[in-house]
Design an enzyme around this catalytic site. Structure first.
Site, short mmCIF file in Angstrom:
data_model
loop_
_atom_site.label_atom_id
_atom_site.label_comp_id
_atom_site.label_asym_id
_atom_site.label_seq_id
_atom_site.Cartn_x
_atom_site.Cartn_y
_atom_site.Cartn_z
N GLY A 127 0.85 -1.19 0.00
CA GLY A 127 0.00 0.00 0.00
C GLY A 127 0.88 1.24 0.00
O GLY A 127 2.03 1.19 0.46
N GLN A 136 2.91 10.01 1.43
CA GLN A 136 4.22 9.34 1.48
C GLN A 136 5.11 9.67 0.29
O GLN A 136 6.31 9.38 0.33
CB GLN A 136 4.03 7.82 1.55
CG GLN A 136 3.40 7.34 2.84
CD GLN A 136 3.28 5.84 2.86
OE1 GLN A 136 2.34 5.28 2.31
NE2 GLN A 136 4.25 5.18 3.46
N CYS A 147 5.72 -0.05 7.51
CA CYS A 147 5.36 1.11 6.70
C CYS A 147 6.57 1.51 5.87
O CYS A 147 7.69 1.56 6.40
CB CYS A 147 4.93 2.25 7.62
SG CYS A 147 4.46 3.74 6.74
N LEU A 148 6.35 1.82 4.60
CA LEU A 148 7.49 2.19 3.74
C LEU A 148 8.16 3.47 4.21
O LEU A 148 9.33 3.69 3.92
CB LEU A 148 7.02 2.34 2.29
CG LEU A 148 6.54 1.05 1.60
CD1 LEU A 148 6.04 1.36 0.20
CD2 LEU A 148 7.62 -0.02 1.57
N HIS A 172 -4.62 1.01 7.48
CA HIS A 172 -3.28 1.61 7.58
C HIS A 172 -3.12 2.78 6.60
O HIS A 172 -2.65 3.86 6.97
CB HIS A 172 -2.22 0.52 7.33
CG HIS A 172 -0.81 1.02 7.34
ND1 HIS A 172 0.09 0.70 8.33
CD2 HIS A 172 -0.14 1.84 6.48
CE1 HIS A 172 1.25 1.31 8.08
NE2 HIS A 172 1.13 2.00 6.96
N GLU A 173 -3.54 2.56 5.36
CA GLU A 173 -3.38 3.61 4.33
C GLU A 173 -4.33 4.79 4.59
O GLU A 173 -3.97 5.94 4.37
CB GLU A 173 -3.60 3.04 2.93
CG GLU A 173 -2.63 1.94 2.52
CD GLU A 173 -1.17 2.30 2.75
OE1 GLU A 173 -0.80 3.48 2.58
OE2 GLU A 173 -0.39 1.39 3.10
N HIS A 204 -2.93 7.21 6.87
CA HIS A 204 -1.96 8.12 6.25
C HIS A 204 -2.61 9.40 5.73
O HIS A 204 -2.04 10.48 5.87
CB HIS A 204 -1.24 7.45 5.08
CG HIS A 204 -0.04 6.63 5.49
ND1 HIS A 204 1.06 7.17 6.12
CD2 HIS A 204 0.26 5.33 5.31
CE1 HIS A 204 1.96 6.23 6.33
NE2 HIS A 204 1.51 5.09 5.85
NI NI Z 1 2.44 3.21 5.87
#
Ligand code: NI
Length: 198
Positions: free
Chosen positions: A45, A50, A106-107, A148-149, A152
């Site tokens: 995701g 991000q 998380c990236l 999760h997304e 963000h």
């Molecule tokens: Ni994340």
């Protein structure tokens, strides 16, 4: 085009993102770039903040969670093989069911994984990439990725769900991420990295 992923500590990750409309410039290209960026980083995701855009848009591809035929059946993995989607201006209408713990990563926060508890099921309305309005219900890993997304685009990170003690134990590692003092196999933008240092 692969875009740099913004690292922990950048204020854009803490900002509530804004909705967009159909006239948003080069949206298709942005979505393509986000998929390319997410795949390069082996993520499931990626949310627009991000990659430095504070807009309510995220993409998912949960296929790495899909099961091989020889694996024991995991009901949470159902439907993951084609869970590839674009969510524009999403609204979580409802979250229901028992909370369950899952080790999230998380990236923007590389190499840290922690157990986060969230509800089983989400009902979400959103526009897809063709600006069709949808309302759908998700469970299992699909719900987890969406939650999760979605966080963000509201300026929330999975670390915000941890207990104060757990978060304190991570302080040093999180600071190192912000400073770019970490090896990451994909392109990132670190908010506290000193110029000229590699
Ligand atoms: Ni994340």
């Amino acid at each position: 085009m692969i875009l740099p992923i913004v690292a922990y500590g950048d204020p854009i990750l803490k900002k509530e993102a804004v909705e967009i409309d159909k006239d948003y410039p080069d949206l298709k290209e942005l979505i393509d770039d986000m998929f390319e960026t997410m795949y390069e980083a082996s993520g499931v995701g990626l949310a627009a903040p991000q990659i430095g855009k504070s807009i309510r848009l995220f993409i998912v591809d949960g296929s790495p969670f899909a099961e091989d035929d020889d694996e024991e059946e995991d009901p949470k993995a159902e439907g993951m093989e084609d869970f590839k989607k674009v969510f524009i201006n999403p609204i979580i209408e409802e979250e229901e069911g028992e909370e369950w713990g899952f080790n999230e990563g998380c990236l923007s926060i590389p190499k840290i994984r922690e157990e986060v508890f969230r509800k089983e099921r989400v009902i979400i309305s959103y526009y897809d990439e063709n600006w069709e309005l949808k309302e759908e219900t998700y469970e299992g890993y699909a719900a987890r990725i969406i939650q999760h997304e979605y966080d963000h685009v509201d300026g929330i990170l999975f670390t915000d769900h941890l207990s104060p003690l757990k978060k304190r134990l991570l302080t040093k590692r999180l600071q190192n991420i912000s400073k770019g003092e970490i090896e990451v196999p994909y392109k990132m933008k670190f908010p506290l990295k000193k110029k000229g240092r590699t």
